[in-house]
Design a protein around this motif. Structure first.
Motif, PDB file in Angstrom:
ATOM      1  N   GLU A 237       7.344  30.379 -21.003  1.00 33.57           N
ATOM      2  CA  GLU A 237       5.972  29.832 -20.687  1.00 33.57           C
ATOM      3  C   GLU A 237       4.721  31.459 -21.083  1.00 33.57           C
ATOM      4  N   ILE A 238       5.171  31.917 -19.567  1.00 35.79           N
ATOM      5  CA  ILE A 238       4.865  32.925 -19.713  1.00 35.79           C
ATOM      6  C   ILE A 238       4.851  33.845 -20.878  1.00 35.79           C
ATOM      7  N   ALA A 239       5.952  33.703 -22.035  1.00 36.51           N
ATOM      8  CA  ALA A 239       6.189  35.063 -22.882  1.00 36.51           C
ATOM      9  C   ALA A 239       5.188  34.459 -23.840  1.00 36.51           C
ATOM     10  N   ASN A 240       4.822  33.267 -23.694  1.00 37.61           N
ATOM     11  CA  ASN A 240       3.772  32.363 -25.054  1.00 37.61           C
ATOM     12  C   ASN A 240       1.976  33.069 -24.721  1.00 37.61           C
ATOM     13  N   VAL A 241       2.255  33.710 -23.657  1.00 43.24           N
ATOM     14  CA  VAL A 241       0.954  34.157 -23.018  1.00 43.24           C
ATOM     15  C   VAL A 241       0.884  35.525 -23.149  1.00 43.24           C
ATOM     16  N   LEU A 242       1.998  36.425 -22.393  1.00 42.86           N
ATOM     17  CA  LEU A 242       2.220  37.777 -22.290  1.00 42.86           C
ATOM     18  C   LEU A 242       2.815  38.708 -23.069  1.00 42.86           C
ATOM     19  N   GLY A 243       3.839  38.182 -23.961  1.00 41.76           N
ATOM     20  CA  GLY A 243       5.400  38.631 -24.826  1.00 41.76           C
ATOM     21  C   GLY A 243       6.606  38.490 -23.648  1.00 41.76           C
TER      22      GLY A 243
ATOM     23  N   GLU B 197       3.871  36.941 -29.649  1.00 39.92           N
ATOM     24  CA  GLU B 197       5.218  35.991 -29.854  1.00 39.92           C
ATOM     25  C   GLU B 197       6.411  37.610 -29.751  1.00 39.92           C
ATOM     26  N   LEU B 198       7.484  36.762 -29.754  1.00 34.93           N
ATOM     27  CA  LEU B 198       8.652  37.575 -29.775  1.00 34.93           C
ATOM     28  C   LEU B 198       9.229  37.565 -30.999  1.00 34.93           C
TER      29      LEU B 198
ATOM     30  N   ALA C  97      -0.009  24.467 -20.677  1.00 33.19           N
ATOM     31  CA  ALA C  97       0.137  23.844 -22.086  1.00 33.19           C
ATOM     32  C   ALA C  97       1.217  24.242 -22.729  1.00 33.19           C
ATOM     33  N   HIS C  98       2.162  23.540 -22.151  1.00 36.09           N
ATOM     34  CA  HIS C  98       3.671  23.732 -22.572  1.00 36.09           C
ATOM     35  C   HIS C  98       3.771  23.919 -24.667  1.00 36.09           C
ATOM     36  N   ASP C  99       3.754  24.832 -25.628  1.00 47.20           N
ATOM     37  CA  ASP C  99       4.496  26.141 -24.916  1.00 47.20           C
ATOM     38  C   ASP C  99       3.689  27.050 -25.187  1.00 47.20           C
ATOM     39  N   SER C 100       2.662  26.356 -25.945  1.00 50.46           N
ATOM     40  CA  SER C 100       1.728  27.893 -26.525  1.00 50.46           C
ATOM     41  C   SER C 100       0.770  28.059 -25.117  1.00 50.46           C
ATOM     42  N   HIS C 101       0.424  27.505 -24.351  1.00 44.69           N
ATOM     43  CA  HIS C 101      -0.493  27.278 -22.844  1.00 44.69           C
ATOM     44  C   HIS C 101      -1.740  27.871 -23.796  1.00 44.69           C
TER      45      HIS C 101
ATOM     46  N   PRO D 254      13.509  34.017 -24.174  1.00 43.95           N
ATOM     47  CA  PRO D 254      13.215  32.692 -24.987  1.00 43.95           C
ATOM     48  C   PRO D 254      13.119  33.127 -26.270  1.00 43.95           C
ATOM     49  N   SER D 255      13.519  32.184 -27.037  1.00 43.48           N
ATOM     50  CA  SER D 255      13.894  31.986 -28.450  1.00 43.48           C
ATOM     51  C   SER D 255      12.965  31.753 -29.700  1.00 43.48           C
ATOM     52  N   CYS D 256      12.191  30.589 -28.743  1.00 45.41           N
ATOM     53  CA  CYS D 256      10.923  30.230 -29.417  1.00 45.41           C
ATOM     54  C   CYS D 256       9.304  30.297 -29.718  1.00 45.41           C
ATOM     55  N   VAL D 257       9.192  31.435 -29.441  1.00 48.05           N
ATOM     56  CA  VAL D 257       8.198  32.161 -29.154  1.00 48.05           C
ATOM     57  C   VAL D 257       7.363  32.678 -30.388  1.00 48.05           C
ATOM     58  N   PRO D 258       6.051  31.560 -31.544  1.00 47.36           N
ATOM     59  CA  PRO D 258       5.963  29.856 -30.917  1.00 47.36           C
ATOM     60  C   PRO D 258       7.452  29.373 -31.103  1.00 47.36           C
ATOM     61  N   SER D 259       7.024  28.506 -29.833  1.00 47.95           N
ATOM     62  CA  SER D 259       8.039  26.967 -30.330  1.00 47.95           C
ATOM     63  C   SER D 259       7.746  26.355 -32.285  1.00 47.95           C
ATOM     64  N   ALA D 260       6.453  26.904 -32.532  1.00 47.60           N
ATOM     65  CA  ALA D 260       6.582  25.565 -33.996  1.00 47.60           C
ATOM     66  C   ALA D 260       6.012  26.699 -34.530  1.00 47.60           C
ATOM     67  N   PRO D 261       6.508  27.457 -35.244  1.00 49.56           N
ATOM     68  CA  PRO D 261       5.226  28.437 -35.825  1.00 49.56           C
ATOM     69  C   PRO D 261       5.204  28.020 -37.255  1.00 49.56           C
ATOM     70  N   GLY D 262       4.201  28.001 -37.657  1.00 49.72           N
ATOM     71  CA  GLY D 262       3.068  27.444 -38.676  1.00 49.72           C
ATOM     72  C   GLY D 262       2.276  25.864 -38.316  1.00 49.72           C
ATOM     73  N   LEU D 263       2.423  25.759 -37.014  1.00 49.55           N
ATOM     74  CA  LEU D 263       2.066  24.774 -36.347  1.00 49.55           C
ATOM     75  C   LEU D 263       1.283  24.712 -34.631  1.00 49.55           C
TER      76      LEU D 263
END
Length: 600
Positions: A116-122, A160-161, A479-483, A145-154
């Motif tokens: 969650e915090i990875a999607n905001v602060l990396g 991002e990680l 607002a999971h996961d991109s918040h 965290p493996s998927c930041v963003p959880s759905a690339p392109g969407l």
């Protein structure tokens, strides 16, 4: 800092032999042995160096003048409970405050995925939580965290990680593996990013967390299992659990604040006879109200027992099974020599009242009250002021335009107590060129407001299932996961007011009804967490839940349902900053369906 077992072994041997006094002796308990599946009465435990040195019938030889002696008086001695998969941010508090809340409930080990915090602060945000976790007196391990963003392109998150970020984080001392791999299409398609991250984790000898949210148990599921994820918590049926275990994965059965997946899946053990060693209990997401009022892993164990599991089996699934899964069997998960001295004293294995909690041989809680001092852990200013709308919103920002007198709209259908949604279709009227909601049919509006880059963008859609029956709005920067910010409401003016209010306070959750603020939970750290005590946040969360009920919502833990409506990796229909997303096909779709053309 606790020394490794190999460094403490000579002292443990001396205590076991009676050549050196123990730091702590607990006498006369019933030993819940999760290795053998037995309950052994008349057991004494001796602890030194924060580890178990002796577990047997008589530890009097280990008692010296300075030894702390605790009388168990026939009560059960249970290993400290482990939460195998969870997100601290869902508790709306920091790691320290989360630990403060759950230790009295008997949780002494947690495996956290801070995506969650990875999607905001990396990566810097992940490091903040990693370092905080490493300094706590209980065991809090971190998954990268493996998927930041959880759905690339969407979707577009705040950060991002990359595979290089993951490789760097895997070298940190408190990392236990890779967080849930939500991009199951990426694994199935051999996406280079997913392949690289999984390979790096497996090469490091660490555990790859899974997240297979599709109901398809055919080739895609088999391909996902072949890709490397070692567990999965997204199952909702007994068949889901069976499928995962048969493929050599651990089935993680979750009971969070809103996800109630244990009862259905545990039948794989109780009715179909599968080996319980491949099953693990977890919470995934628990908000502060649940933690303070209902408990944590003790709540999950009680629930699992109520579904027909033997108490020792349920305890194994919340202790030893978890430790074995993460390669920590020689450190955690049991009361046995050399392991960290984490244990619970309880008088009842079914109701599991947590009467005493020890972590690393230190008394942490008694009678449900924390006795240890956990110093506050401040977050830097770089983790604050993360809500940037770029402008002040108005009611008109939530208009959905159409030219016809009536339209067919796609509607997100909330499913109570489960993460998946349904893709619904509803006929809605149009007035003055604007599509109207249908309160009588339980259809209100949902909006995704971009909050990371200040673009001022608002994506609108419709949602059903909340039951709001008066003018109101609920807004959240969780607002999971991109918040980004999710706003759900029956009144557009209230929706605008709610969004603007969260920009003003730097993030959180707010309920507005008829222009009046009914409840507010401020979350200034990344728009996800409070810096207040868990019990204070829980009181605010209670007011939030009541305010949602006052607006007509009858869903269990409706806020948790609200917060997941932007999670574009769980079917069927979600909303992102790029539009409405069909998660069965992983593509953007229009809110308004084209009217069928009349036959010629």
């Amino acid at each position: 800092m606790q020394r490794p077992w190999h460094q403490s072994a000579p002292q443990l041997v001396d205590v076991a032999m009676g050549r050196r006094p123990a730091d702590l002796v607990i006498r006369g308990g019933q030993w819940v042995n999760v290795h053998s599946g037995e309950i052994i009465p008349g057991t004494d435990i001796a602890v030194a160096e924060g580890r178990f040195a002796y577990v047997g019938p008589d530890a009097s030889h280990a008692i010296g003048p300075q030894t702390q002696v605790v009388e168990a008086n026939g009560r059960y001695l249970v290993p400290g409970l482990c939460d195998a998969h969870m997100h601290v941010e869902s508790g709306m508090v920091t790691v320290t405050e989360f630990a403060r809340a759950v230790i009295p409930h008997g949780t002494t080990s947690m495996f956290i995925d801070p995506h969650e915090i990875a999607n905001v602060l990396g990566l810097p945000g992940v490091r903040l939580m990693h370092d905080e976790a490493a300094g706590l007196p209980i065991n809090v391990y971190v998954q990268v965290p493996s998927c930041v963003p959880s759905a690339p392109g969407l979707e577009h998150p705040g950060a991002e990680l990359t595979p290089d970020d993951v490789r760097e984080a895997l070298t940190w001392p408190n990392i236990i593996g890779l967080g849930e791999v939500m991009s199951f299409p990426g694994v199935i398609a051999n996406d280079p990013k997913m392949t690289a991250e999984i390979a790096a984790t497996m090469s490091a000898g660490l555990t790859v967390g899974g997240h297979y949210a599709s109901p398809d148990l055919g080739r895609p599921f088999h391909a996902y299992a072949a890709g490397g994820p070692a567990d999965d918590h997204e199952g909702t049926t007994a068949d889901d659990a069976v499928a995962r275990v048969r493929q050599g994965m651990r089935a993680m059965l979750r009971l969070g604040s809103a996800w109630h997946d244990v009862a259905a899946q545990v039948k794989a053990i109780t009715e179909r006879g599968l080996d319980s060693r491949s099953f693990i209990l977890c919470t995934d997401d628990s908000h502060s109200g649940t933690l303070v009022h209902e408990g944590h892993m003790n709540r999950v164990v009680r629930h699992a027992i109520a579904q027909g599991l033997k108490p020792v089996t349920a305890i194994q699934m919340a202790t030893l099974n978890t430790a074995q899964h993460f390669g920590l069997e020689r450190e955690l998960g049991s009361i046995a020599p050399g392991r960290r001295a984490d244990l619970i004293v309880t008088s009842d294995l079914v109701d599991l009242p947590v009467e005493m909690v020890f972590a690393r041989g230190r008394l942490m809680a008694k009678g449900g009250v924390l006795t240890a001092d956990l110093p506050e852990h401040p977050y830097p200013e770089t983790a604050r002021n993360t809500v940037h709308l770029g402008r002040t919103l108005s009611a008109a920002d939530f208009d959905i335009s159409a030219e016809a007198a009536e339209v067919t709209a796609r509607v997100i259908g909330v499913v109570e107590n489960q993460a998946p949604t349904r893709a619904l279709e509803r006929r809605l009227p149009v007035r003055d060129g604007t599509v109207q909601m249908d309160p009588a049919g339980d259809v209100c509006q949902i909006a995704l407001v971009e909050r990371h880059r200040g673009t001022g963008a608002v994506v609108n859609g419709f949602v059903s299932g909340f039951g709001y029956d008066r003018p109101c709005a609920v807004a959240s920067t969780v607002a999971h996961d991109s918040h980004h910010m999710i706003v759900v409401g029956t009144d557009k003016a209230d929706m605008a007011q709610a969004a603007n209010r969260l920009q003003e306070v730097g993030g959180g959750i707010v309920v507005i009804a008829g222009g009046e603020e009914l409840a507010l939970v401020e979350l200034p750290i990344a728009g996800l967490m409070s810096d207040e005590r868990a019990e204070i946040v829980a009181a605010k969360a209670d007011r939030l839940v009541q305010a949602m009920r006052d607006c007509g919502c009858t869903l269990n833990n409706a806020y948790m349902q609200h917060s997941l409506l932007a999670l574009v990796v769980i079917p069927e229909l979600r909303i992102s900053d790029m539009g409405l997303i069909d998660v069965t096909r992983f593509e953007r779709v229009e809110v308004i369906l084209p009217d069928p053309q009349p036959a010629a």
